[in-house]
Scaffold this motif. Structure first.
Motif, short mmCIF file in Angstrom:
data_model
loop_
_atom_site.label_atom_id
_atom_site.label_comp_id
_atom_site.label_asym_id
_atom_site.label_seq_id
_atom_site.Cartn_x
_atom_site.Cartn_y
_atom_site.Cartn_z
N TYR A 52 0.83 -1.20 0.00
CA TYR A 52 0.00 0.00 0.00
C TYR A 52 0.86 1.25 0.00
CZ TYR A 52 -3.90 -3.08 1.18
OH TYR A 52 -4.85 -4.07 1.15
N GLY A 53 0.27 2.36 -0.47
CA GLY A 53 0.93 3.64 -0.41
C GLY A 53 1.06 4.13 1.02
N ASP A 54 1.83 5.20 1.23
CA ASP A 54 2.13 5.68 2.58
C ASP A 54 0.87 5.99 3.38
OD1 ASP A 54 4.77 5.38 2.07
OD2 ASP A 54 5.15 7.51 1.62
N ASN A 55 -0.05 6.74 2.81
CA ASN A 55 -1.24 7.17 3.55
C ASN A 55 -2.17 5.99 3.85
OD1 ASN A 55 -0.43 9.85 3.62
ND2 ASN A 55 -1.45 10.36 1.69
N ALA A 56 -2.41 5.11 2.86
CA ALA A 56 -3.25 3.94 3.09
C ALA A 56 -2.62 3.02 4.13
CB ALA A 56 -3.47 3.19 1.78
N ARG A 57 -1.25 2.90 4.06
CA ARG A 57 -0.55 2.08 5.04
C ARG A 57 -0.73 2.64 6.44
NH1 ARG A 57 4.99 2.84 3.91
NH2 ARG A 57 4.52 1.79 1.94
N GLN A 58 -0.72 3.96 6.56
CA GLN A 58 -0.92 4.60 7.88
C GLN A 58 -2.30 4.26 8.45
OE1 GLN A 58 -0.55 8.87 7.74
NE2 GLN A 58 -0.77 9.11 9.96
N VAL A 59 -3.31 4.23 7.58
CA VAL A 59 -4.67 3.89 8.01
C VAL A 59 -4.72 2.44 8.50
CG1 VAL A 59 -7.06 3.57 7.26
CG2 VAL A 59 -5.75 5.57 6.48
N LEU A 60 -4.16 1.52 7.73
CA LEU A 60 -4.20 0.10 8.09
C LEU A 60 -3.41 -0.18 9.36
CD1 LEU A 60 -3.88 -1.47 4.54
CD2 LEU A 60 -5.90 -1.46 6.00
N GLN A 61 -2.28 0.51 9.52
CA GLN A 61 -1.51 0.33 10.76
C GLN A 61 -2.29 0.84 11.97
OE1 GLN A 61 2.10 2.37 9.50
NE2 GLN A 61 3.19 0.41 9.22
N ALA A 62 -3.03 1.94 11.77
CA ALA A 62 -3.86 2.47 12.86
C ALA A 62 -5.00 1.49 13.18
CB ALA A 62 -4.41 3.84 12.48
N LEU A 63 -5.56 0.87 12.14
CA LEU A 63 -6.61 -0.13 12.36
C LEU A 63 -6.06 -1.33 13.12
CD1 LEU A 63 -8.48 -0.10 8.92
CD2 LEU A 63 -9.43 0.60 11.12
N LEU A 64 -4.85 -1.75 12.77
CA LEU A 64 -4.23 -2.88 13.46
C LEU A 64 -3.99 -2.55 14.93
CD1 LEU A 64 -3.10 -5.74 13.06
CD2 LEU A 64 -0.86 -4.69 12.60
N GLU A 65 -3.56 -1.33 15.20
CA GLU A 65 -3.34 -0.91 16.59
C GLU A 65 -4.67 -0.84 17.34
OE1 GLU A 65 -1.49 0.22 20.06
OE2 GLU A 65 -0.63 -0.62 18.20
N LYS A 66 -5.71 -0.37 16.67
CA LYS A 66 -7.05 -0.34 17.29
C LYS A 66 -7.51 -1.75 17.62
CE LYS A 66 -11.03 1.63 18.37
NZ LYS A 66 -11.16 2.45 19.60
N TYR A 67 -7.24 -2.69 16.72
CA TYR A 67 -7.58 -4.09 16.98
C TYR A 67 -6.83 -4.60 18.21
CZ TYR A 67 -6.54 -9.06 16.82
OH TYR A 67 -6.32 -10.36 17.18
N ALA A 68 -5.52 -4.31 18.28
CA ALA A 68 -4.71 -4.81 19.39
C ALA A 68 -5.22 -4.30 20.73
CB ALA A 68 -3.25 -4.39 19.19
N LYS A 69 -5.75 -3.09 20.73
CA LYS A 69 -6.24 -2.51 21.99
C LYS A 69 -7.66 -2.94 22.33
CE LYS A 69 -3.45 1.74 22.10
NZ LYS A 69 -3.52 3.23 22.08
N ASP A 70 -8.55 -2.97 21.31
CA ASP A 70 -9.97 -3.09 21.61
C ASP A 70 -10.68 -4.29 21.00
OD1 ASP A 70 -9.92 -0.68 23.08
OD2 ASP A 70 -10.01 0.46 21.20
N GLY A 71 -10.06 -5.01 20.03
CA GLY A 71 -10.71 -6.19 19.49
C GLY A 71 -11.17 -6.03 18.06
#
Length: 800
Positions: free
Chosen positions: A732-751
């Motif tokens: 993915y491009g830089d901005n899309a990658r940033q979104v997916l990484q944020a989603l992964l972090e949200k998953y790690a914290k909240d499910g």
């Protein structure tokens, strides 16, 4: 033109069923309601959160008049057979007390007639042959036994409606209609059993209003035995009677009104020559409604029953959540079998009442008993009798200060973990115990009490300051008081909509009293975040939930026994609080001597006390600790889970999924993993409850595999780190990658369920990246974004 087979169920309703109803003479605006949700959907408790299940919804309900449903129709699309919806329709008809059910797929109708008046139980009808309103009304009258024009005029009279949008719920509608119909047919004794929080007073108002407006009953008396109940009724549901209504006070008898509210105690002086009710002629009232009829008037030899006997020519309606049925007292004997019962279990299943979870706390001295050391002295320097003391003694005969403080600390600890301002009621043995518990709770919450001394209040019959705060406690808009400490005063008639914690530190042996206490927490107020409540039990009172009769149909058990066959408990039942003759408030044990209790309080006609007071023994320096705690959750079957929560969950999962492959197939094929979790919740498998118990940040997927099939479990953080290590984001491009990484972090914290909804893009850190529309555009549109999320989920569970 679209083939009929390809039409949706809604298209079948619009293009075929509605035209058939119009042709049969039904007024679509006034008599036909489509997609009628008649329950709110059961609330499932998920750890410290909750969610609602689906509502029960009928495709069509047909009404003769707005308050009288007479038929239900279940529609299916044309790929189904015409009768495929019949079983569902019959289930709704039975619940809603409707005599005729129909199923349709647009080709015609299958009719099921529960009245037997159409010549056959089931028959198939052409679309053009649907029955008219008058035909189904005739069948309804047969079903209800309405035989004469006079009965019909009364039974069909309209409800009260003020334009506010409020209308009776389905079970209230059944109770109202059955009562009015029974009275129309001449029945003069009626018993309605409705769980606390289900609107008995509103139901009574609608019954009274219909009978009053139709001229069937011209003068009505509403009887209660607590001032709070009378005031609450006048200000609330009965306010629409306006200047036609009055409250009877002693020595203030005005016969110019039509609706009268009164305390039993306001009508009798226990003196035949001065009883206020005798100011009225015996035939003055046409209708008497007895609120909480399980209390004083239940006993045949009580002075309060004399009021009902005096006005015996009137119709009497008894309202209660807990009918009194003992060897000597019977509501059923007086009022007859309940005309309608709506139970606590049904109210919770329908989503109209709040479910509960139970936290049972075992103290060492409660579980093991306490025996004084040799030569131990009490607070007055007197030797303590050498015997084993247990919970039957604690705070009734023997006071251990450390026990009170330990309970206060536990309550405080619970509130700090949830919300220190959750409304709480603590039930104590007596008023003296409540006085000590208030002080212990105040000392356990110094910060809150210093902010406002009303954080903890004793609300008992002897305390005017406390009683004045009762309205503030039950008012959701008022923050204080937060913790109400009581003994008997708040067991009934207290509409505590936002009470989230009930603490039991009293020896409650009566199912009637216990059910009334539980009723303090069963109201729902979603505006203020009240969906469920917790019962903290220190005395094993919740064992009463296991009584098969706890939430069953009331059965008359009174027998005509010889005196020598009656036990002391039969003669002097302890589940009735002693109340003041003037106010209906609880009389404190020992009146002005709160340090004195009674070994066996006796109730004489709802009034005086006859018993020898026994002084309490006070001891200090006892080691008191919590030995165990156990959380129990309410199941869909209305029972508390037994055994460990882990075993209960494992059994439920293995019933839901035959094999691990079965589970993996459903999980991997689900467009949203939350759908699988929600489906499990509707089958009473609440995984979040187990997560709370394990104290680990496991992924729900891993939790299921570990609990059901003993597979090694990864935490959400471990799964997220595995995805990062695989360089998945490089495509993915830089901005899309940033979104997916944020989603992964949200998953790690909240499910997992917290990254599947689009609304996640409206919170941090996504707001810093862009608007939801801008973020979706980074992926090439909404569908591409959702595909990327599903691909991320595949990566998260790739090792599975």
């Amino acid at each position: 033109m679209t083939s009929k087979k390809n039409l949706s169920e809604r298209d079948i309703c619009t293009q075929y069923i509605v035209p058939a109803l119009k042709k049969a003479g039904w007024d679509i605006e006034r008599q036909v309601r489509e997609e009628v949700s008649f329950t709110d959907g059961r609330i499932y408790v998920r750890g410290t959160s909750s969610a609602r299940g689906s509502r029960k919804r009928a495709d069509f309900i047909l009404y003769y008049k707005p308050n009288i449903p007479i038929a239900v129709i279940e529609a299916k699309d044309n790929s189904h057979n015409v009768g495929d919806g019949m079983q569902q329709a019959l289930g709704y008809a039975a619940t809603l007390d409707i005599p005729v059910a129909f199923s349709s797929n647009g080709d015609g109708f299958v009719e099921h007639d529960r009245t037997g008046s159409s010549g056959s139980v089931e028959r198939t009808l052409h679309l053009d042959d649907f029955p008219s309103p008058e035909e189904l009304w005739q069948r309804y009258k047969t079903y209800k036994g309405i035989d004469t024009p006079h009965q019909e005029q009364i039974a069909s009279f309209d409800y009260f409606y003020d334009g506010s949008g409020r209308a009776p719920r389905y079970y209230q509608q059944i109770a109202i209609n059955r009562s009015v119909e029974a009275i129309a047919k001449g029945q003069d004794r009626i018993l309605l059993v409705m769980a606390t929080g289900t609107g008995k007073t509103y139901t009574a108002f609608q019954i009274i209003h219909r009978l009053w407006k139709s001229g069937t009953k011209k003068r009505i008396l509403f009887l209660a035995d607590r001032n709070a109940l009378i005031d609450q009724t006048k200000r609330g549901d009965f306010k629409h009677f306006k200047d036609r209504m009055t409250v009877i006070r002693k020595k203030k008898i005005d016969k110019a009104f039509e609706i009268y509210l009164a305390l039993y105690q306001g009508l009798t002086n226990y003196d035949e020559d001065s009883d206020a009710y005798r100011e009225f002629s015996p035939d003055f009232f046409d209708l008497i409604v007895v609120d909480e009829c399980h209390r004083g008037s239940a006993s045949a030899d009580s002075a309060w029953r004399e009021i009902l006997d005096y006005f015996k020519s009137a119709t009497h309606i008894g309202l209660t959540a807990t009918p009194k049925e003992t060897k000597t007292v019977s509501n059923i004997e007086y009022f007859g079998e309940p005309l309608y019962t709506y139970s606590l279990r049904q109210g919770i299943a329908d989503g109209f009442l709040a479910p509960y979870k139970v936290l049972r706390v075992g103290l060492n001295i409660d579980l093991e008993g306490w025996r004084p050391e040799e030569g131990q002295l009490d607070a007055d320097g007197n030797p303590v009798d050498d015997r084993l003391y247990n919970t039957k003694d604690f705070d009734r005969n023997l006071v251990i200060d450390e026990r009170t403080r330990t309970i206060a600390r536990k309550v405080t600890e619970f509130l700090k973990k949830t919300d220190p301002f959750d409304k709480t009621i603590v039930f104590c043995v007596d008023i003296e115990h409540a006085t000590r518990m208030r002080q212990a709770l105040a000392n356990a919450n110094p910060e809150e009490v210093l902010k406002n001394h009303k954080y903890v209040m004793k609300i008992t019959g002897d305390d005017d300051d406390g009683k004045r705060e009762l309205d503030n406690f039950i008012n959701p808009e008022e923050r204080y008081p937060v913790i109400a400490v009581t003994s008997k005063l708040m067991t009934t008639g207290v509409d505590a909509q936002t009470c989230k914690l009930i603490v039991l530190d009293s020896n409650i042996n009566s199912p009637t009293e216990f059910k009334q206490i539980i009723g303090r927490g069963t109201r729902i107020n979603e505006e203020f975040g009240k969906r469920y409540f917790t019962i903290m039990d220190f005395r094993n009172v919740t064992d009463l939930f296991a009584d098969p009769d706890f939430d069953g149909d009331p059965v008359m058990v009174k027998q005509l026994l010889a005196d020598d066959e009656l036990t002391e408990a039969d003669i002097h039942p302890e589940d009735e609080p002693v109340v003041d003759e003037e106010t209906g408030d609880e009389i404190p044990f020992g009146d002005d001597k709160p340090e004195v209790t009674y070994d066996r309080p006796e109730i004489i006609d709802g009034g005086g006390i006859v018993a020898e007071p026994l002084p309490k023994i006070y001891v200090a320096g006892v080691d008191v600790s919590i030995l165990n705690e156990r959380v129990q959750y309410l199941g869909a079957n209305g029972k508390l889970t037994t055994g460990s929560l882990k075993e209960f969950t494992r059994t439920g999962l293995l019933n839901e999924f035959r094999t691990l492959d079965d589970f993996l197939s459903r999980w991997n094929s689900a467009e949203k993993k939350k759908a699988v979790i929600d489906q499990l919740a509707e089958h009473d498998i609440i995984l979040e409850n187990l997560l709370d118990e394990t104290k680990k940040e496991l992924d729900l997927f891993d939790l299921i595999c570990h609990i059901a099939w003993d597979r090694p479990a990864l935490t959400r953080r471990e799964r997220a780190e595995q995805v990062t290590k695989r360089d998945y984001f490089t495509r993915y491009g830089d901005n899309a990658r940033q979104v997916l990484q944020a989603l992964l972090e949200k998953y790690a914290k909240d499910g997992i369920e917290n990254i599947e909804e689009m609304k996640v893009l409206t919170i941090d850190p996504f707001k810093a990246i862009g608007t939801p529309a801008e973020i979706v555009h980074l992926f090439g549109g909404k569908e591409a974004y959702q595909a990327a999320v599903r691909e991320l989920e595949t990566e998260i569970y790739r090792m599975a």
